[in-house]
Design an enzyme around this catalytic site. Structure first.
Site, short mmCIF file in Angstrom:
data_model
loop_
_atom_site.label_atom_id
_atom_site.label_comp_id
_atom_site.label_asym_id
_atom_site.label_seq_id
_atom_site.Cartn_x
_atom_site.Cartn_y
_atom_site.Cartn_z
N SER A 121 0.84 -1.18 0.00
CA SER A 121 0.00 0.00 0.00
C SER A 121 0.88 1.24 0.00
CB SER A 121 -0.89 -0.01 1.26
OG SER A 121 -1.52 1.24 1.47
N TYR A 134 -3.32 -0.16 10.59
CA TYR A 134 -3.20 -0.43 9.16
C TYR A 134 -1.81 -0.08 8.65
CZ TYR A 134 -4.24 -0.41 4.16
OH TYR A 134 -4.23 -0.66 2.81
#
Length: 241
Positions: A121, A134
Site C-alpha cells: 500500500s 493499518y
C-alpha cells in the site's frame, strides 16, 4: 486480477472469505477453482494449495491480496480494551495470511522457481495512509517482501504492488465495530497529481508483469501504483495542477 490472469492463460485458485468467489467459476469455468475460507487459517491455505496441485500439478505464482482497514483510526481513539483484539484481527489478515499462503505453497514454488506477489500500500512506506494498525501492517508487508526475497533467492522471486487509492469496498476491523466502506472519499481525485482515481483494472498489468518472465530480474521490489500520491506537492498536487 483473476480475470486478467485467466485471459493470459493462467489457471487460478481464487480464495475469499465470501461465497461470492464461486461466481468466478460460474463466469470463467474450469480455469478457476473457488475456495471459501478465512485466510488466517493454515488449513484453508493448505486446502487452496492442494486444490491447485491436485487439479493442475503445480503452483507457479502465489498472490497475497486479502486485506482489511482500520478506517484510519488514530491510536488514541482506540479504547485500550479493544486494542489487542483489533491488532490480532487486522494483523492476522494483512500480515499473517500472506505468510501462511506462501508457506502452504512454498515447496511447489521452489520446485517451479515461481513467484510471490504481495499487495502492499501507499501506507507501506508513508504515514497518513491509514491508522496506526493499518500502517503498521502494511509496513510489515513491505518488510515481509524484502525478507522473503532474501530467504528464497535464487529459487523464488518475491515482489509487491503498492496501490494508493483504489476504488474498492474494503472491510473494516470488526473488533472496532467497523463495517465495509468505500475506500474512495468524494473529491479524492483532486488530491492526486494525475487528477483521477484509477479503476481496479489499472493494477492488473503490474500484477501480470510481476508474475511473468518479463520481471525475471526483479525481486524484493515494491512497485508503486498510486496515481502520484507519494509525490504530491504541498501547495499543489502536481506541478501543472
Amino acid at each position: 486480477m483473476v480475470r486478467r490472469y485467466v485471459a493470459e492463460g493462467a489457471r487460478v485458485v481464487a480464495v475469499d472469505v465470501s461465497a461470492r468467489v464461486s461466481e468466478l467459476a460460474d463466469e470463467l469455468g474450469e480455469a478457476v477453482i473457488p475456495v471459501v475460507t478465512d485466510v488466517r487459517s493454515w488449513e484453508g491455505n493448505v486446502a487452496a494449495a492442494t486444490a491447485a496441485v491436485e487439479q493442475w500439478g503445480r503452483i507457479d505464482v502465489f498472490v497475497g491480496n486479502a486485506g482489511i482497514t482500520d478506517g484510519a483510526r488514530p491510536l488514541e481513539q482506540i479504547p485500550g480494551g479493544q486494542l489487542t483484539a483489533a491488532f490480532d484481527e487486522l494483523m492476522g489478515i494483512n500480515v499473517l495470511a500472506p505468510m501462511l499462503g506462501v508457506r502452504a505453497c512454498l515447496e511447489q514454488l521452489i520446485a517451479t522457481r515461481g513467484t510471490v506477489i504481495l499487495t502492499g500500500s501507499y501506507a507501506s512506506t508513508n504515514a497518513g495512509g491509514g491508522g496506526a494498525l493499518y500502517t503498521a501492517s502494511k509496513h510489515a508487508v513491505h518488510g515481509l517482501i524484502r525478507q522473503l526475497a532474501y530467504e528464497l533467492a535464487p529459487d523464488v522471486r518475491v515482489n509487491g504492488v503498492a496501490p494508493g487509492v483504489a476504488p474498492t469496498r474494503l472491510r473494516g476491523t470488526a473488533a472496532l465495530g467497523q463495517e465495509a466502506g468505500d475506500s474512495v472519499l468524494e473529491g479524492t481525485e483532486r488530491a492526486l497529481p494525475l487528477q483521477e482515481v484509477a479503476g481496479v483494472e489499472a493494477y492488473n498489468g503490474v500484477f501480470t508483469l510481476l508474475a511473468s518472465a518479463e520481471a525475471g530480474a526483479m525481486t524484493g521490489s515494491l512497485v508503486t501504483v498510486d496515481s502520484g500520491l507519494s509525490i504530491r506537492g504541498i501547495a499543489r498536487p502536481g506541478g501543472r495542477v
